[in-house]
Scaffold this active site. Sequence first.
Site, PDB file in Angstrom:
ATOM      1  N   CYS A  50     -31.624  -4.037   3.379  1.00 34.91           N
ATOM      2  CA  CYS A  50     -32.848  -4.828   3.532  1.00 34.91           C
ATOM      3  C   CYS A  50     -32.733  -6.045   2.615  1.00 34.91           C
ATOM      4  O   CYS A  50     -31.628  -6.454   2.269  1.00 34.91           O
ATOM      5  CB  CYS A  50     -34.097  -3.989   3.266  1.00 34.91           C
ATOM      6  SG  CYS A  50     -34.328  -3.458   1.564  1.00 34.91           S
TER       7      CYS A  50
ATOM      8  N   ARG B 152     -37.636  -0.893   2.032  1.00 32.52           N
ATOM      9  CA  ARG B 152     -37.183  -0.322   3.298  1.00 32.52           C
ATOM     10  C   ARG B 152     -35.865   0.427   3.209  1.00 32.52           C
ATOM     11  O   ARG B 152     -35.774   1.586   3.636  1.00 32.52           O
ATOM     12  CB  ARG B 152     -37.078  -1.422   4.369  1.00 32.52           C
ATOM     13  CG  ARG B 152     -38.411  -2.007   4.745  1.00 32.52           C
ATOM     14  CD  ARG B 152     -38.254  -3.236   5.602  1.00 32.52           C
ATOM     15  NE  ARG B 152     -37.739  -4.346   4.794  1.00 32.52           N
ATOM     16  CZ  ARG B 152     -37.440  -5.538   5.262  1.00 32.52           C
ATOM     17  NH1 ARG B 152     -37.559  -5.777   6.556  1.00 32.52           N
ATOM     18  NH2 ARG B 152     -37.012  -6.498   4.465  1.00 32.52           N
TER      19      ARG B 152
ATOM     20  N   ASP C 294     -41.165  -5.730   6.594  1.00 37.15           N
ATOM     21  CA  ASP C 294     -41.138  -5.538   5.145  1.00 37.15           C
ATOM     22  C   ASP C 294     -42.550  -5.303   4.614  1.00 37.15           C
ATOM     23  O   ASP C 294     -43.406  -6.173   4.731  1.00 37.15           O
ATOM     24  CB  ASP C 294     -40.537  -6.776   4.484  1.00 37.15           C
ATOM     25  CG  ASP C 294     -40.189  -6.576   3.026  1.00 37.15           C
ATOM     26  OD1 ASP C 294     -40.528  -5.519   2.459  1.00 37.15           O
ATOM     27  OD2 ASP C 294     -39.573  -7.493   2.451  1.00 37.15           O
TER      28      ASP C 294
END
EC number: 3.1.3.48
Length: 139
Positions: free
Chosen positions: A7, A13, A111
């Site tokens: 990420c 994440r 996100d």
Amino acid sequence: MKILFVCTGNTCRSPLAESIAKEVMPNHQFESRGIFAVNNQGVSNYVEDLVEEHHLAETTLSQQFTEADLKADIILTMSYSHKELIEAHFGLQNHVFTLHEYVKEAGEVIDPYGGTKEMYVHTYEELVSLILKLKDIIC
């Protein structure tokens, strides 16, 4: 098999995906990285809470993606931009996919950084669904 989740900062994440995957598929090796990660940072508080609530594998400190990470068998990014950045810096790779792409779905994992607990819960639920589909493919 080594699978790497990627990420942006490696604090939301990808470490959450790593923790979920380690619980769901304990016979595979999972790690996570961030494209723009600052090394050795802890995960966000909400990710910590979710890991504890769901009794997931403990998260690791953040690490930036490097050329050495290309040795992973499969690299799964949370967004198209992460995949594009890896390819822009390291050349076209045949083992880099978005997580959605790999499980034959459209979309990206949004996100939740800086968002509410509910946003993190939504991200957790989405990652569980995607990782269960990943399990069906690789196991």
